[in-house]
Design a protein around this motif. Structure first.
Motif, PDB file in Angstrom:
ATOM      1  N   LYS A   7       0.819  -1.191  -0.087  1.00  0.00           N
ATOM      2  CA  LYS A   7       0.108   0.025   0.036  1.00  0.00           C
ATOM      3  C   LYS A   7       1.018   1.287   0.020  1.00  0.00           C
ATOM      4  O   LYS A   7       1.875   1.214   0.779  1.00  0.00           O
ATOM      5  N   LYS A   8       0.501   2.359  -0.826  1.00  0.00           N
ATOM      6  CA  LYS A   8       1.394   3.357  -0.854  1.00  0.00           C
ATOM      7  C   LYS A   8       0.717   4.396  -0.148  1.00  0.00           C
ATOM      8  O   LYS A   8      -0.348   4.716  -0.253  1.00  0.00           O
ATOM      9  N   VAL A   9       1.421   5.270   0.812  1.00  0.00           N
ATOM     10  CA  VAL A   9       0.996   6.522   1.473  1.00  0.00           C
ATOM     11  C   VAL A   9       1.823   7.742   1.070  1.00  0.00           C
ATOM     12  O   VAL A   9       2.976   7.314   1.097  1.00  0.00           O
ATOM     13  N   THR A  17      17.525  22.145   7.668  1.00  0.00           N
ATOM     14  CA  THR A  17      18.903  21.954   7.202  1.00  0.00           C
ATOM     15  C   THR A  17      18.999  21.110   6.005  1.00  0.00           C
ATOM     16  O   THR A  17      20.208  21.568   5.630  1.00  0.00           O
ATOM     17  N   SER A  18      18.139  20.255   5.683  1.00  0.00           N
ATOM     18  CA  SER A  18      18.371  19.491   4.316  1.00  0.00           C
ATOM     19  C   SER A  18      17.182  18.716   4.021  1.00  0.00           C
ATOM     20  O   SER A  18      16.347  18.464   4.532  1.00  0.00           O
ATOM     21  N   ILE A  19      17.454  18.452   2.728  1.00  0.00           N
ATOM     22  CA  ILE A  19      16.419  17.432   2.079  1.00  0.00           C
ATOM     23  C   ILE A  19      16.477  16.384   2.716  1.00  0.00           C
ATOM     24  O   ILE A  19      15.431  15.500   3.152  1.00  0.00           O
ATOM     25  N   GLU A  20      17.775  15.744   2.983  1.00  0.00           N
ATOM     26  CA  GLU A  20      17.939  14.091   3.615  1.00  0.00           C
ATOM     27  C   GLU A  20      17.414  14.649   5.119  1.00  0.00           C
ATOM     28  O   GLU A  20      16.655  13.456   5.233  1.00  0.00           O
ATOM     29  N   ASP A  21      17.590  15.666   5.477  1.00  0.00           N
ATOM     30  CA  ASP A  21      16.701  15.466   6.855  1.00  0.00           C
ATOM     31  C   ASP A  21      15.035  15.432   6.988  1.00  0.00           C
ATOM     32  O   ASP A  21      14.588  15.017   7.718  1.00  0.00           O
ATOM     33  N   ALA A  22      14.685  16.216   5.748  1.00  0.00           N
ATOM     34  CA  ALA A  22      13.252  16.147   5.637  1.00  0.00           C
ATOM     35  C   ALA A  22      12.674  14.649   5.540  1.00  0.00           C
ATOM     36  O   ALA A  22      11.902  14.295   5.951  1.00  0.00           O
ATOM     37  N   ILE A  23      13.543  14.116   4.387  1.00  0.00           N
ATOM     38  CA  ILE A  23      13.012  12.657   4.286  1.00  0.00           C
ATOM     39  C   ILE A  23      13.112  11.835   5.569  1.00  0.00           C
ATOM     40  O   ILE A  23      12.229  10.988   5.701  1.00  0.00           O
ATOM     41  N   LYS A  24      14.118  11.823   6.137  1.00  0.00           N
ATOM     42  CA  LYS A  24      14.279  10.888   7.495  1.00  0.00           C
ATOM     43  C   LYS A  24      13.621  11.459   8.396  1.00  0.00           C
ATOM     44  O   LYS A  24      13.133  10.531   9.219  1.00  0.00           O
ATOM     45  N   GLY A  25      13.016  12.516   8.567  1.00  0.00           N
ATOM     46  CA  GLY A  25      12.129  13.022   9.587  1.00  0.00           C
ATOM     47  C   GLY A  25      10.624  12.531   9.104  1.00  0.00           C
ATOM     48  O   GLY A  25      10.048  11.889   9.860  1.00  0.00           O
ATOM     49  N   TRP A  39      10.136   0.903   1.401  1.00  0.00           N
ATOM     50  CA  TRP A  39      10.470   1.873   0.377  1.00  0.00           C
ATOM     51  C   TRP A  39       9.827   3.294   0.392  1.00  0.00           C
ATOM     52  O   TRP A  39       8.856   3.339   0.969  1.00  0.00           O
ATOM     53  N   PHE A  40      10.651   4.004  -0.324  1.00  0.00           N
ATOM     54  CA  PHE A  40       9.985   5.253  -0.489  1.00  0.00           C
ATOM     55  C   PHE A  40      10.604   5.824  -1.747  1.00  0.00           C
ATOM     56  O   PHE A  40      11.593   5.313  -2.282  1.00  0.00           O
ATOM     57  N   GLU A  41       9.722   6.774  -2.465  1.00  0.00           N
ATOM     58  CA  GLU A  41      10.050   7.583  -3.522  1.00  0.00           C
ATOM     59  C   GLU A  41      10.040   8.951  -3.233  1.00  0.00           C
ATOM     60  O   GLU A  41       8.755   9.323  -2.973  1.00  0.00           O
ATOM     61  N   VAL A  42      10.904   9.988  -3.846  1.00  0.00           N
ATOM     62  CA  VAL A  42      10.692  11.220  -3.707  1.00  0.00           C
ATOM     63  C   VAL A  42       9.793  11.624  -4.871  1.00  0.00           C
ATOM     64  O   VAL A  42      10.085  11.409  -5.875  1.00  0.00           O
ATOM     65  N   THR A  60       8.053  15.829  -0.363  1.00  0.00           N
ATOM     66  CA  THR A  60       6.817  15.117  -0.751  1.00  0.00           C
ATOM     67  C   THR A  60       7.203  13.673  -1.258  1.00  0.00           C
ATOM     68  O   THR A  60       8.032  13.463  -2.249  1.00  0.00           O
ATOM     69  N   LEU A  61       7.015  12.553  -0.483  1.00  0.00           N
ATOM     70  CA  LEU A  61       7.401  11.178  -0.825  1.00  0.00           C
ATOM     71  C   LEU A  61       6.386  10.290  -0.895  1.00  0.00           C
ATOM     72  O   LEU A  61       5.289  10.425   0.065  1.00  0.00           O
ATOM     73  N   LYS A  62       6.501   9.138  -1.392  1.00  0.00           N
ATOM     74  CA  LYS A  62       5.431   8.131  -1.095  1.00  0.00           C
ATOM     75  C   LYS A  62       6.187   7.073  -0.411  1.00  0.00           C
ATOM     76  O   LYS A  62       7.237   6.712  -0.995  1.00  0.00           O
ATOM     77  N   ALA A  63       5.614   6.407   0.506  1.00  0.00           N
ATOM     78  CA  ALA A  63       6.330   5.005   1.014  1.00  0.00           C
ATOM     79  C   ALA A  63       5.283   3.926   0.964  1.00  0.00           C
ATOM     80  O   ALA A  63       4.073   4.104   0.752  1.00  0.00           O
ATOM     81  N   GLY A  64       6.064   2.805   0.757  1.00  0.00           N
ATOM     82  CA  GLY A  64       5.244   1.717   0.457  1.00  0.00           C
ATOM     83  C   GLY A  64       5.096   0.783   1.832  1.00  0.00           C
ATOM     84  O   GLY A  64       6.354   0.475   2.291  1.00  0.00           O
ATOM     85  N   LEU A  65       3.953   0.439   2.331  1.00  0.00           N
ATOM     86  CA  LEU A  65       4.067  -0.619   3.263  1.00  0.00           C
ATOM     87  C   LEU A  65       3.448  -1.925   2.863  1.00  0.00           C
ATOM     88  O   LEU A  65       2.697  -2.091   1.840  1.00  0.00           O
ATOM     89  N   ARG A  66       4.311  -2.987   3.040  1.00  0.00           N
ATOM     90  CA  ARG A  66       4.198  -4.307   2.885  1.00  0.00           C
ATOM     91  C   ARG A  66       2.937  -4.830   3.555  1.00  0.00           C
ATOM     92  O   ARG A  66       2.716  -4.428   4.941  1.00  0.00           O
ATOM     93  N   ILE A  67       1.897  -5.223   2.952  1.00  0.00           N
ATOM     94  CA  ILE A  67       0.657  -5.933   3.273  1.00  0.00           C
ATOM     95  C   ILE A  67       1.055  -7.206   3.926  1.00  0.00           C
ATOM     96  O   ILE A  67       1.549  -7.928   3.505  1.00  0.00           O
ATOM     97  N   GLU A  68       0.561  -7.533   5.214  1.00  0.00           N
ATOM     98  CA  GLU A  68       0.895  -8.824   5.728  1.00  0.00           C
ATOM     99  C   GLU A  68       0.207  -9.718   5.300  1.00  0.00           C
ATOM    100  O   GLU A  68      -1.065  -9.847   4.856  1.00  0.00           O
ATOM    101  N   ASP A  69       0.533 -10.970   5.410  1.00  0.00           N
ATOM    102  CA  ASP A  69      -0.017 -12.228   4.953  1.00  0.00           C
ATOM    103  C   ASP A  69      -1.324 -12.597   5.926  1.00  0.00           C
ATOM    104  O   ASP A  69      -1.059 -12.583   6.917  1.00  0.00           O
TER     105      ASP A  69
END
Length: 69
Positions: A7-9, A17-25, A39-42, A60-69
């Protein structure tokens, strides 16, 4: 290897301070309430300018959540 379904959110992170810190946050905060982040995509990078200098980064990024079996 088994097949997975995701599922993507959409998340928006910000940092003075930085783009990297924005992603990590964004990922760090999301991982406190969402399980199985894999995973994520910017998608977009924006910023705020004050007196001719970068004052704030926003990602703005999209993150993938693995759906549990």
């Amino acid at each position: 290897m088994s097949d997975h379904v995701y599922k993507k959110v959409e998340l928006v992170g910000s940092s003075e301070t930085s783009i990297e810190d924005a992603i990590k946050g964004a990922i760090g905060k999301a991982s406190q309430s969402l399980r199985n982040l894999d995973w994520f995509e910017v998608g977009e990078i924006r910023g705020h300018i004050v007196d001719g200098a970068v004052a704030h980064y926003q990602v703005t990024l999209k993150a993938g959540l693995r759906i549990e079996d």
